[in-house]
Each structure stands twice: as structure tokens, then as C-alpha cells.
Design a protein around this motif. Structure first.
Motif, PDB file in Angstrom:
ATOM      1  N   PRO A  29      46.521 -16.506  -2.674  1.00  0.00           N
ATOM      2  CA  PRO A  29      45.539 -17.475  -2.154  1.00  0.00           C
ATOM      3  C   PRO A  29      44.582 -16.807  -1.165  1.00  0.00           C
ATOM      4  N   TRP A  78      40.212 -16.905   0.164  1.00  0.00           N
ATOM      5  CA  TRP A  78      38.884 -17.508   0.136  1.00  0.00           C
ATOM      6  C   TRP A  78      37.925 -16.568   0.857  1.00  0.00           C
ATOM      7  N   HIS A 104      45.849 -27.252   8.062  1.00  0.00           N
ATOM      8  CA  HIS A 104      46.589 -27.444   6.819  1.00  0.00           C
ATOM      9  C   HIS A 104      47.870 -26.613   6.810  1.00  0.00           C
ATOM     10  N   ALA A 133      44.701 -30.425   2.673  1.00  0.00           N
ATOM     11  CA  ALA A 133      43.690 -29.391   2.450  1.00  0.00           C
ATOM     12  C   ALA A 133      42.392 -30.038   1.996  1.00  0.00           C
ATOM     13  N   ALA A 160      38.648 -30.225   0.046  1.00  0.00           N
ATOM     14  CA  ALA A 160      38.301 -29.888  -1.332  1.00  0.00           C
ATOM     15  C   ALA A 160      37.889 -28.428  -1.487  1.00  0.00           C
ATOM     16  N   MET A 198      39.087 -25.873  -0.222  1.00  0.00           N
ATOM     17  CA  MET A 198      40.263 -25.020  -0.357  1.00  0.00           C
ATOM     18  C   MET A 198      40.970 -25.217  -1.689  1.00  0.00           C
ATOM     19  N   THR A 199      40.983 -26.423  -2.185  1.00  0.00           N
ATOM     20  CA  THR A 199      41.744 -26.689  -3.407  1.00  0.00           C
ATOM     21  C   THR A 199      40.905 -26.522  -4.666  1.00  0.00           C
ATOM     22  N   LYS A 200      39.623 -26.845  -4.595  1.00  0.00           N
ATOM     23  CA  LYS A 200      38.765 -26.814  -5.774  1.00  0.00           C
ATOM     24  C   LYS A 200      37.631 -25.807  -5.678  1.00  0.00           C
ATOM     25  N   ALA A 221      40.548 -33.493  -1.199  1.00  0.00           N
ATOM     26  CA  ALA A 221      40.624 -33.151  -2.603  1.00  0.00           C
ATOM     27  C   ALA A 221      40.922 -34.395  -3.412  1.00  0.00           C
ATOM     28  N   ALA A 240      46.783 -32.271  -1.283  1.00  0.00           N
ATOM     29  CA  ALA A 240      47.785 -31.212  -1.248  1.00  0.00           C
ATOM     30  C   ALA A 240      49.069 -31.764  -0.657  1.00  0.00           C
ATOM     31  N   ALA A 289      47.305 -24.652  -0.943  1.00  0.00           N
ATOM     32  CA  ALA A 289      46.110 -24.806  -1.746  1.00  0.00           C
ATOM     33  C   ALA A 289      46.360 -24.231  -3.120  1.00  0.00           C
ATOM     34  N   ALA A 290      45.761 -24.866  -4.122  1.00  0.00           N
ATOM     35  CA  ALA A 290      46.014 -24.441  -5.492  1.00  0.00           C
ATOM     36  C   ALA A 290      45.542 -23.020  -5.708  1.00  0.00           C
TER      37      ALA A 290
END
Length: 1011
Positions: free
Chosen positions: A921, A923, A953, A960, A962, A964-966, A982, A986, A996-997
Motif C-alpha cells: 500500500p 500513495w 485511519h 479511509a 475515497a 485512499m481506497t479508490k 469511500a 474501510a 486501504a484497498a
């Protein structure tokens, strides 16, 4: 391999006892509401502080962090009277406390609305001038003022420049399609075949000439003195005493000649024209006593393609038109050179010399080739003194480079002091010194690519004749001159000693002033004993010279020494050893920086810092010894002394208290019953009263031991309602050393690159700021050996929750975080700003902001590798996070902007794409066009929100967002910032490996457990 928590704990020695309750900075107030990132928008800063010459009044601007309309305040320094001007900016106080002048900016909403409607620049809302009388506060307000000025010492007058008036609309229907008769006739004659005369080519500067503005000279609160108005004023300047005003006019009207005019401010004499004719005039200056004036002008050459500039001056303000002092062809000006428009002339302190710039006359612009024949190429050559990127960055500066020359009052010749071979000469005694000293470094500049201690030659220049004498060749270090210009001093890193050189001596011998110095049989060390870079040793520093050039003041770790250049064997311990005896570091405060040296008529003012408790103090020292005036557990800002009197204004701050302005008098010994004293400080400002509404936190020192058993120190910030029995989520921040900032205030205003500590302690975090001590060749392991044991110590003490530990840092701190997450999983999450991830590629890179090679910082300075890439290859690899990316198990947020001029943003990309491939994970945030640190407030606030969401988070179990997840697809850029929730929330609760995904895992790329 990653070291598990249990193994790390076993490696540590016994803990250092925690500081007791008495070491806490302040007792905690009752719990208040929690700070948020958005609360920082309403925080104000204090800017543009002005102190009257008497010290009786202060004025300043209060600016909101988010740019909303602020205000200016004027306050008596005994706090008895206060005035406020909404949207006021840049206040100035009349020399005799008669009034305050300031501009009032147009309302922000009005400016925004005008921009939205695409209003023309000349029709945008204008600022006003506000004149506020002291002490009663009566106001005069003048609309549409662009700028104003006050004389430095003259009283009672102000000059202000009015914005041009909006042009009147022409009569008639604006939407009519009917052509005016005159235009129709012109078109008809053209159609009939009448040939138009070809207009001659006009130089660009002639085309761009503009009308000046209307200037008003006013005595605003003197009813008997009418205002005087001058048209088409392009530039103006007061003499220091306010007796004279020099104005330069400019107009496109060929019937009205441009002029430079000397105005008697009192109105007793008629204005006198010093120069007249179509021209540009600028750089208007007076001598210190106001007896002479000078300016630059291209009168007589204005219409030429390559105009020639003239330096004009009056020997006295009583004489007629100004005479030409220097121009191309003047005796002493090199052939093919002329006066430079890019250096403002100045008079020496005595007024007997006029110093100005010369330069080679510009070459005519070549004819422009057709676009398909043009060649745009940069040639990098190994023979260049500077790298091509540096040359390109400095191109404009180089094109405007000028070389110092001087003319003596009443003489018709010029002495060229600087030239291409010796481009940097300092002339001491405010321009009156008999000798200048210059440095020549071109033969050695290539070595600056890897060595910051550049070599240089030192040359003496005789001011009367321009004759030169080489004093030293190929020496290190920078030289500083005594106020009279006779002595040059430097720190010699090879012998670790201060040295002095007599410029007037024919021997030109450097004399050692400190190597043999001993106290109680022990050598005194003047090199910084805490230096931990593989470079030549730095000095603790110097305070400069006494104004009479009798002594040069330098520092050891604690005390101040006076070195007499005429008696090198007799240094004087100014602070009498008080600093070393008490563990306090004393440094000189120059409270009159406009003077060329430290006053010998007043006692020296000192700042003090207890290196154990970080307690700050102010002291004075004279022939009777050192007297402490004030001491407190806070940070004291540099005092500013009034030009006349004993009043000082300074700031006081703690972690909880904003650095507001305070005022006090430093009373001389005879006025204080035999000893120097400081009157009780009076608080002048309360910039952020809303701070009292928020839970803030406390700051206390924290000590622990490194992996090697060395005692270290740092700062621990705790929530106000901290329960010692309840472990807290911990956020770690570090750079190099910060322990001395124990009492430093941290406003919750979003920062350009780092977290704001109060916004985390306010919502229940502990924040830990550890110091780092480095070993040569091992910057990454050094950070590990200092930071990780500090974190584990907080876990052992029950302060930190081992499952909720985050870390954030930027630049050098960002690099160290990137390294740490390849060596330990102690951190639940990490934020790394502008990190170097690959030292092997970064070593050969360019710092694009300056054009410099990055080699020096790896070999000798911050990166601390201690050798070249080919000499220390393994060190570069071992300290590079990228080569160990497969060890990372910590969710990582990277900030790296594409305009970064310090760390190439490819460094962040290299680490991101590696971790992305490893299904870790990660970003990466890039604020388009931003540099090493964010500059746009909206970006700073957005980054602060993302860091808070990321930390909350992982450490508090918050959902989380959006982004972070998407993520945010490019198709949504600018439409959706992704701060909302999201679509599928989460899972709540702290997550070690990133809730996060992450991208889907494959059998070939399994997820490793977090421990």
C-alpha cells in the motif's frame, strides 16, 4: 531483514529516568475543544512590525493564514492606547510620532469578484492611504493610492502616488456598428491606393515608455501647509532628514520634457530642475547628510537602440543642474564600458565618494533568423567553471552584472574597483575605507561541485588609485572586514583557528588568534564539537567587530571572546566564563543592525540558552561583568531597539503561547541603582485569542539511549488530559536535532511540508521529536539507532501504544523515513516527503533550483557518505531505500512535487513504482508545479487534511477517505479531491498492513505478514 519489536527491545540498555512533573513546560488547563486543520485558517501572524524612533509606538500587520482580510494595529508601547485599521498593511511611523501612514488593501471579496468578471487591470479595486494622527487617532483617508513614502528621520510629511484615474467613456452607442467618419475616410484613401510612409523602427524601451503618476506631497495634520501635486512622477525619494524630495518625471507626451527635479519639502525654495530632456531616470539617492544627490539617466541617448546611461550628481543641493559624473568614455571607465543601470548608486558615509556600477556596453541584438534556421542548444563543457544549468539559472543575473566603481566629489575621473577578473570587492567603513578586499575564485570553482569549502585568492584594492595587491592565493574560507577596513578575519578549518590579516601591511601574513588559547590549562575549542558531517570543521561562529575595530568577537560552545588584532596573545573572555560554568550558551544580539559594528558606547546585549533546561534569558555585559536581565522557560525573539531611547520590542513564545509582541526598557546601570536592569515587560498583542478555546497539549524534554548506549534527547508533546495509565497513539517527526526547540510555538496553520504538532496532541496523540547523532557513511543506520530506540523507550514506559505508531518527515527527514521502513515494522504507517530513495542516481543529479551538482551533499555535507560513488559504492547502496523495497510492510504516503528544485521528483517515483509492483500500500501526492515545499495555501491545507486522514485511519481507526481506497482518476482531476468517504467504508480499527484497498495479489507476489 526487519527486526521484530521483541528483538529491538532486547538490544536496548536500561532506560533513562523520565523527567518528573516539574520538567513539564506548563500545567495543563481544563480540557477544551479539539483543533482541526480548518481551525488553522483563522490563525493570524504578525507581519511588517514597525517601531517608532522614540520607541513609544509600535505598528504591525495582522494577517490571516488563509488570506482573508486582516488588519493593522498601532499601539503605544506601554499598551495604554490602541488603534485598528481594517485591511491595513505595511504601516510606517512618522519620525517624531506625529502620525502613522499605511495602505488599506481593497476588500478580498471585491478583488475576487472583479477577477471573476475579468475586469481590466486599471479598473481593478484600488487601495487607499490611511493617515492616523498620534496620539488621538484622528484619520485622513485618501482613495486610490498605489504607494507612499516617509523620510527616515524627517517629520510631518508624506509623499503618496495616486493610481491613474479611469478613462472617461466615449459618448455614443458602444454597440453601434457604424464606423466613425474619420476612420471611414482613412480606409477609403487607403483603398484608393495612397501609399503610407514606412515608420522608422522604434527601440523597445521607447515603445514601452509610460506616463508617470500623480504624486502628492502632504503635511497631513498641518492645516497651514497646503498639499503640493506633481504630475507624471515615475520615481521619487526623500533625503534622510526629510528636507528634500527628488522626483523623476516620465511622459509619452513629446511636448512635455522628462525631468529630474529637486523639491524643497518646506516650500521655502522653488523646485529646481537638475536634468531635462526625453529620458528615463531612476535610482534617485541622497548622501546621508542630505547635502548631495545623484541619479541615473539616459538623457541625450534615450532614442538610441542601445542607450548609454549617465551618472549625474550635485556636489551640493544648492548648485544648479546636475553634472555628469560618469558615462562611457569618462576617464577611468574601461574602454567599451559604461555606467550600469542595474546597480543603484550610493554615497559613502562621509559623502565624499559616490559608488556605482559599470559594465561592458550591451551588444546590438543580432537579426533574428527564420524559425526553421534557429538552433537552441546548450553545450556542457568540462572546462566551464560552472555547470550549464547553473549558468542558465543565473543568466539574467549575469546579464545584469555590474562592477563597482567610485568617483570622488569634485573630481572628474573614476576609479574602477571591480572588473571581470576581480568581480567581488568589499569596501568597508560604509564606502570610505582606504582599501577594499576582493576575492577571485574562478580558477577553483569547478571543485565546488564536490567541495563546499571553495578556494579563493584574496586581493587588496587601493580605493584612491585602484591598484591591486594579491594578499593570499588558494585559501579556504570567507573573509570579513573590520569596520575601518584594515583587518580581515577568517575561520581556518585546517588549523581550527581564527586568523587575522592586516590589509595595510606589505607582509600580508595571516596571524593565528586562538590556537594557543587555554583556560585552566585546557585548550579552548572554537570548532563545533557537535558537527557530524564528514567535512572540514565549522566554527561556533562570530558576532562581528566592535564599531571602533578594536576587537573581533567569536564564540566557543558557551562563551564570547574578544580578539584584539593588535595583540593576538591577549584575548579577552567577554562573558568571564559564566556560560561554561552555568551550562548556558551566550550569543551577542546586535540590536542596531544598521550600524557597521557593535556599539562600544552601550553594553553588549546577549541571548542565553540553558542547554539542559532550554531556559532562555537576556543579559548585558560590560566592564563590570554579566548581568541577567530576564530568564524564563520560553523562546525570546531577537529584541529590536528604538533608534532613540531604551525601549526594546521582542516576542515571547512557548509551545502553548503564540509569539506575541512585548515591550520593555533596558535601563543603564546608573539609572538602575548601579546595575543594569530590565523593566517589567508589557504585552502589546494578543494575535490569536481563540487559541484559549482549544485543547493544546504540553511539551517536555525526553531522554533515552541509542543502540550504542549514547544518551540522546528530544521533545515529547502530550495531550492536556493525558492519563499515564493509558498508552497513546504516537506520531514521530524528526529532521536532525530539535531538542533546543522545546519551548518553540507551533501554530496550527497548515505547513508547507510537515505536520503541526498541536493539531495532533489536541485530539489525543503523543508526538515525539527525537534528535539524531550521525556516523560517517551511515546516515540511514544512524537514524535507525537513534529514532527506533526512542520509540521503543516510549512503548516501555507505557506512553506509546505499540500498535498505533506513525511517522512523518520531509526532505532529509523524508529520506530517513523511507530508509527506516525498509529496516523495521515498528511504524504502523509512514509519511515521507520529498525522499531520496536511490543515492546512486541522486548523486549524479542536479539541484534544479540552483543548477548545482548534488555531489557535494553526499560526499561532505548532509548525506554524510564521505566519498565519491566509485570510492564508497557499497555505502551508497546500503543507505538507499530503493534497494531494499521488498522489505517494506508499512503503508506509505509519499509527497513529491514535479517542480521540486532540491530533490528530483523522480526519486519519489522510483520508490513508489517499486512498492506498487510489490503490492505494498503506497500513495504518491504531486501538487502540480509546486516546488520542494508547498507554497499555495490551498495546497498546504489539502496536504494537511490528507496527512490527518491517513494518520487517523491507521492510528485511530477512522474510515479511509475515497482518495485512499479508490484513488482519483485523471478523468476526475479538478472535479473531485477524494476527501469524502469511500463507497464501501474501510474496516474500522487500526490496521498494520494498510486497511486501504491494495491492488489484487497474485500467487507470485504474496503479501508478507506485518510482523
Amino acid at each position: 531483514m526487519l527486526l521484530p519489536l521483541a528483538s529491538l527491545l532486547a538490544l536496548l540498555g536500561p532506560s533513562i529516568p523520565a523527567a518528573g512533573a516539574s520538567s513539564a513546560q506548563e500545567s495543563a488547563p481544563p480540557l477544551r475543544r479539539v483543533l482541526t486543520v480548518e481551525d488553522g485558517d483563522a490563525w493570524r501572524t504578525i507581519e511588517s512590525t514597525a517601531l517608532s524612533r522614540s520607541g513609544l509606538w509600535a505598528a504591525y500587520e495582522l494577517r490571516f493564514a488563509d488570506g482573508r482580510d486582516g488588519s493593522a494595529e498601532i499601539v503605544a508601547t506601554d499598551a495604554s492606547v490602541r488603534f485598528e485599521v481594517e485591511r491595513g498593511t505595511a504601516p510606517r511611523i512618522d519620525a517624531e510620532d506625529g502620525f502613522v501612514a499605511l495602505r488599506r488593501k481593497p476588500a478580498r471579496d471585491a478583488v475576487r469578484a472583479a477577477k471573476k468578471e475579468k475586469v481590466k487591470d486599471d479598473e481593478m479595486p484600488k487601495g487607499d492611504l490611511v493617515l492616523l494622527r498620534l496620539p488621538d487617532g484622528e484619520r485622513v483617508e485618501i482613495e486610490g493610492v498605489e504607494a507612499f513614502s516617509l523620510p527616515e528621520k524627517g517629520a510631518g510629511v508624506v509623499a503618496y502616488v495616486l493610481a491613474p484615474e479611469k478613462e472617461a467613456e466615449e459618448d455614443g452607442d458602444e454597440d453601434s456598428d457604424e464606423e466613425p467618419a474619420e476612420e471611414a475616410e482613412e480606409e477609403a484613401s487607403s483603398e484608393e491606393g495612397e501609399e503610407e510612409e514606412e515608420e522608422p523602427e522604434v527601440p523597445d524601451h521607447v515603445k514601452k515608455k509610460e506616463d508617470g503618476r500623480r504624486l502628492v506631497l502632504s503635511a497631513p495634520f498641518d492645516d497651514e501647509t497646503p498639499d503640493r501635486t506633481f504630475e507624471n512622477v515615475a520615481h521619487h525619494a526623500f533625503s534622510e532628514d526629510g528636507r528634500w524630495l527628488l522626483i523623476a518625471t516620465s511622459t509619452k507626451d513629446a511636448e512635455v520634457p522628462d525631468a529630474v527635479v529637486l523639491v524643497d519639502v518646506a516650500g521655502e525654495r522653488e523646485p529646481r530642475v537638475l536634468s531635462s530632456g526625453e529620458s528615463r531616470a531612476r535610482s534617485l539617492v541622497f548622501s546621508e547628510d542630505g547635502a548631495s544627490c545623484a541619479f541615473l539617466s539616459d538623457v541625450g541617448h534615450f532614442a538610441e537602440e542601445q542607450p548609454v546611461w549617465l551618472l549625474l550628481a550635485t556636489a551640493t543641493v544648492d548648485e544648479g543642474p546636475a553634472r555628469v559624473v560618469a558615462t562611457a568614455g569618462t576617464e577611468g571607465v574601461p574602454e567599451g564600458w559604461g555606467v550600469s543601470e542595474h546597480r543603484t548608486p550610493r554615497f559613502s558615509r562621509s559623502g565624499g565618494r559616490l559608488l556605482f556600477g559599470t559594465a561592458p556596453l550591451p551588444e546590438p541584438e543580432p537579426d533574428e533568423l527564420p524559425e526553421d534556421e534557429q538552433v537552441d542548444v546548450d553545450v556542457w563543457s568540462w572546462t566551464d567553471p560552472d555547470l550549464q544549468p547553473q549558468q542558465l539559472i543565473e543568466l539574467e543575473e549575469e546579464q545584469k552584472r555590474s562592477y563597482l566603481a567610485l568617483a570622488r566629489t569634485g573630481e572628474e575621473s573614476v576609479v574602477q574597483i571591480e572588473d571581470v577578473d576581480l568581480p567581488s570587492v568589499a569596501l568597508a567603513d560604509e564606502g570610505d575605507a582606504p582599501f577594499g578586499h576582493g576575492v577571485r575564485d574562478e580558477p577553483y570553482r569547478v571543485s565546488l561541485q564536490w567541495n563546499r569549502w571553495g578556494l579563493r585568492d584574496v586581493v587588496a584594492v587601493e580605493a584612491r588609485t585602484g591598484e591591486r595587491r594579491t594578499l593570499l592565493e588558494g585559501v579556504r574560507g570567507r573573509f570579513g572586514a573590520s569596520p575601518d577596513g584594515r583587518w580581515l578575519t577568517r575561520w581556518d578549518p585546517d588549523t581550527e583557528a581564527w586568523q587575522v590579516l592586516d590589509v595595510e601591511s606589505s607582509g600580508a601574513e595571516l596571524v593565528d588568534l586562538t590556537s594557543s588559547l587555554r583556560v585552566d590549562g585546557e585548550s579552548v575549542v572554537f570548532s563545533d564539537e557537535r558537527q557530524d558531517t564528514p567535512d572540514l570543521p565549522r566554527a561556533y561562529g562570530s558576532a562581528g567587530w566592535l564599531a571602533d575595530s578594536s576587537a573581533f568577537l567569536v564564540y566557543d560552545a558557551y562563551d564570547v571572546w574578544a580578539l584584539d588584532p593588535t595583540s593576538p596573545s591577549s584575548p579577552r573572555l567577554v562573558t568571564a566564563g559564566e556560560g561554561r560554568a552555568n551550562g548556558t550558551r551566550y550569543r551577542v544580539l546586535d540590536d542596531d543592525p544598521d550600524e557597521p559594528g557593535l556599539s562600544v558606547e552601550r553594553p553588549l546585549l546577549l541571548s542565553g540558552l540553558d542547554l539542559t533546561s532550554k531556559r532562555a534569558s537576556l543579559a548585558v555585559v560590560d566592564e563590570n561583568g554579566l548581568t541577567t536581565l530576564f530568564a524564563s522557560d520560553e523562546v525570546l525573539g531577537r529584541p529590536r531597539r528604538a533608534a532613540e531611547g531604551t525601549r526594546h520590542v521582542f516576542t515571547r513564545e512557548t509551545f502553548r503561547a503564540f509569539p506575541d509582541l512585548w515591550a520593555a526598557d533596558v535601563v543603564a546601570g546608573e539609572d538602575a541603582g548601579g546595575a543594569h536592569a530590565m523593566t517589567p515587560a508589557v504585552r502589546l498583542t494578543d494575535a490569536n485569542p481563540q487559541a484559549r478555546e482549544f485543547a493544546w497539549g504540553t511539551a517536555r524534554p525526553h531522554r533515552w539511549r541509542s543502540m550504542a548506549g549514547e544518551e540522546l534527547e528530544g521533545i515529547l508533546y502530550l495531550p492536556e488530559d493525558h492519563d499515564p495509565a493509558r498508552p497513546l497513539p504516537l506520531l514521530v517527526y524528526f529532521y536532525e536535532r530539535n531538542a533546543e526547540n522545546l519551548h518553540r510555538h507551533h501554530a496550527p496553520i497548515p505547513h508547507r511540508s510537515i505536520v503541526r504538532f498541536p493539531t495532533y496532541t489536541s485530539k489525543g496523540y503523543a508526538v515525539f521529536v527525537p534528535d539524531i547523532v550521525y556516523r560517517e557513511g551511515a546516515p540511514g543506520p544512524s537514524a535507525f539507532d537513534c529514532v527506533v530506540p526512542g520509540v521503543l523507550d516510549l512503548i516501555e514506559r507505557g506512553i506509546a501504544d505499540p500498535e498505533r505508531i506513525g511517522v512523518q518527515g520531509h526532505s532529509w527527514g523524508g529520506y530517513q523515513i523511507a530508509y527506516l521502513v525498509t529496516r523495521t515494522d515498528v511504524f504502523t504507517c509512514a509519511i515521507s516527503g520529498a525522499p531520496v530513495s536511490n543515492m546512486t542516481s541522486a548523486y549524479g543529479g542536479i539541484r534544479w533550483r540552483t543548477g548545482l551538482s548534488r555531489q557535494f551533499q553526499y560526499e561532505r555535507t548532509q548525506s554524510r557518505i564521505g566519498g565519491t560513488l566509485w570510492e564508497r559504492t557499497s555505502r551508497y547502496i546500503e543507505n538507499s531505500p530503493l534497494f531494499f523495497a521488498d522489505r517494506v510492510s508499512t503503508p506509505l504516503l509519499i509527497l513529491h512535487n514535479d517542480g521540486d528544485g532540491a530533490v528530483p521528483w523522480e526519486q519519489g517515483i522510483e520508490f513508489f513504482v517499486a512498492l506498487r509492483r510489490l503490492r505494498q500500500p503506497v500513495w504518491l501526492l504531486n501538487y502540480a508545479g509546486e516546488k520542494h515545499g508547498l507554497t499555495k495555501y490551498a495546497h498546504m491545507r489539502d496536504y494537511a487534511r490528507r496527512m490527518a486522514a491517513f494518520n487517523d485511519h491507521h492510528l485511530l481507526g477512522a474510515p479511509a477517505p475515497a482518495w485512499m481506497t479508490k484513488g482519483i482518476p485523471a478523468t476526475r482531476k479538478g472535479r473531485d479531491l477524494g476527501h469524502g468517504p469511500a463507497v464501501v467504508p474501510a474496516a474500522p480499527g487500526p490496521v498494520r498492513s494498510g486497511a486501504a484497498a491494495a491492488p489484487p495479489q497474485t500467487a507470485a507476489e504474496p503479501r508478507r505478514p506485518s510482523r
